[in-house]
Design an enzyme around this catalytic site. Structure first.
Site, PDB file in Angstrom:
ATOM      1  N   HIS A  57       0.840  -1.198   0.000  1.00  0.00           N
ATOM      2  CA  HIS A  57       0.000   0.000   0.000  1.00  0.00           C
ATOM      3  C   HIS A  57       0.872   1.245   0.000  1.00  0.00           C
ATOM      4  CE1 HIS A  57       0.709  -0.528   4.309  1.00  0.00           C
ATOM      5  NE2 HIS A  57       0.168   0.639   4.582  1.00  0.00           N
TER       6      HIS A  57
ATOM      7  N   HIS B  93       1.332   3.959   1.947  1.00  0.00           N
ATOM      8  CA  HIS B  93       1.856   4.738   3.083  1.00  0.00           C
ATOM      9  C   HIS B  93       3.389   4.852   3.038  1.00  0.00           C
ATOM     10  CE1 HIS B  93      -2.022   4.026   5.620  1.00  0.00           C
ATOM     11  NE2 HIS B  93      -2.128   5.065   4.821  1.00  0.00           N
TER      12      HIS B  93
ATOM     13  N   ASP C 238       5.628   4.749   5.246  1.00  0.00           N
ATOM     14  CA  ASP C 238       6.432   3.792   6.003  1.00  0.00           C
ATOM     15  C   ASP C 238       6.477   2.417   5.313  1.00  0.00           C
ATOM     16  OD1 ASP C 238       3.647   3.550   6.816  1.00  0.00           O
ATOM     17  OD2 ASP C 238       4.326   2.178   8.375  1.00  0.00           O
ATOM     18  N   HIS C 239       5.989   2.360   4.068  1.00  0.00           N
ATOM     19  CA  HIS C 239       6.090   1.135   3.265  1.00  0.00           C
ATOM     20  C   HIS C 239       6.719   1.397   1.902  1.00  0.00           C
ATOM     21  CE1 HIS C 239       3.562  -1.294   6.048  1.00  0.00           C
ATOM     22  NE2 HIS C 239       3.303  -0.060   6.456  1.00  0.00           N
TER      23      HIS C 239
ATOM     24  N   HIS D 153      -7.487  -0.957   5.597  1.00  0.00           N
ATOM     25  CA  HIS D 153      -6.469  -0.019   6.097  1.00  0.00           C
ATOM     26  C   HIS D 153      -6.358   1.145   5.113  1.00  0.00           C
ATOM     27  CE1 HIS D 153      -2.793   1.224   8.137  1.00  0.00           C
ATOM     28  NE2 HIS D 153      -2.134   1.166   7.003  1.00  0.00           N
TER      29      HIS D 153
ATOM     30  N   ASP E 220      -0.285  -4.072   6.179  1.00  0.00           N
ATOM     31  CA  ASP E 220      -0.923  -3.550   7.391  1.00  0.00           C
ATOM     32  C   ASP E 220      -2.387  -4.001   7.492  1.00  0.00           C
ATOM     33  OD1 ASP E 220       1.452  -2.313   7.946  1.00  0.00           O
ATOM     34  OD2 ASP E 220       0.707  -0.261   7.760  1.00  0.00           O
TER      35      ASP E 220
ATOM     36  N   HIS F 210       4.376  -4.731  10.597  1.00  0.00           N
ATOM     37  CA  HIS F 210       4.812  -4.064  11.832  1.00  0.00           C
ATOM     38  C   HIS F 210       4.982  -5.044  12.983  1.00  0.00           C
ATOM     39  CE1 HIS F 210       4.244   0.235  10.709  1.00  0.00           C
ATOM     40  NE2 HIS F 210       3.336  -0.259   9.889  1.00  0.00           N
TER      41      HIS F 210
HETATM   42 FE    FE Z   1       2.492   0.775   8.180  1.00  0.00          FE
HETATM   43 ZN    ZN Z   2      -0.020   1.624   6.516  1.00  0.00          ZN
END
Ligand code: FE
Ligand code: ZN
Length: 241
Positions: free
Chosen positions: A56, A58, A60-61, A114, A133, A171
């Site tokens: 996805h 985001h 942080d990915h 998400h 996530d 995570h």
């Molecule tokens: Fe994440």
């Molecule tokens: Zn995420």
């Protein structure tokens, strides 16, 4: 088992996953939040990089993608529906797509919740699920874009996968998830045992992942919710826990 997955810790609690296919020697990285830890892991193992698989959009990915692309020119795989907000995709995919990874296949499963464009990957040849996530050990992703009903349906798209499937989440949230899970389901002995194991692993600085899907089915309150309404209540309770 041709494909194996290894966690590469990134940022404070993210895991990127290093996929290697023992037959073809192909290498993939899932959801690189950062480039440096990925490069370090590849260099240490003497590996190049053939693929980046994104679950996805985001940051942080995805933030590690540009530097990895510049260095290795891998094939970047992600949801075609989110192409406008993902790094440039070489292989846009969709529900049911099979991505050839040196002979092994990654099957794309659309799992909105998400985010609306969130996808998971399943590798039968290795028994690996990469849910990003969507599914965490003892938890599930927050609903940033989708509804509880969508997330409930998404989690149940994993129902046909074997119990032995290794769940490689995005995570390390397991220890805090365990507190909520125990509050919701205090009599669950499998959950009590898993929570104790998780505590010991974290105390020793070890990851709690991967975890088997069978273990999650026995312990994760979000997978055990009987219907979408119960799931929605649980998700709201967790948000306020
Ligand atoms: Fe994440
Ligand atoms: Zn995420």
């Amino acid at each position: 088992m041709a494909v194996t997955a290894r966690a590469i810790p990134m940022l404070s609690d993210n895991y990127s996953w290093l996929l290697t296919d023992s037959v073809s020697g192909k290498v993939g990285i899932v959801d690189p939040a950062e480039a440096a830890p990925a490069i370090a892991a590849l260099e240490t193992a003497g590996l190049g990089l053939d693929f980046i698989f994104l679950t996805h959009h985001h940051n942080d990915h995805t933030d590690g993608v540009p530097e990895l692309v510049a260095r290795y020119q891998p094939v970047v795989v992600g949801n075609q529906a989110d192409a406008h907000r993902l790094p440039k995709l070489d292989r846009p995919v969709y529900e049911g797509a099979l991505v050839d990874f040196g002979g092994a296949k990654l099957r794309v499963i659309e799992v909105p919740g998400h985010t609306l464009g969130h996808i998971a990957y399943y590798i039968a040849d290795g028994g690996i699920l990469l849910p990003g996530d969507t599914l965490f050990s003892l938890g599930c992703g927050r609903l940033f874009e989708g509804s509880a009903a969508q997330m409930y349906a998404s989690l149940h798209k994993f129902d046909d996968l074997p119990d032995e499937t290794l769940v490689c989440c995005g995570h390390e949230y397991t220890e805090s998830n365990a507190k909520f899970a125990l509050a919701m389901d205090p009599e669950n002995t499998a959950l009590q045992a898993r929570a104790a194991e998780v505590k010991a692993l974290r105390a020793a600085g070890q990851p709690t992942l991967p975890v088997t899907l069978g273990m999650e089915r026995a312990t994760n309150p979000f997978l055990r919710a009987p219907d979408a309404e119960a799931f929605a209540k649980l998700r709201t309770a967790k948000d306020n826990f």
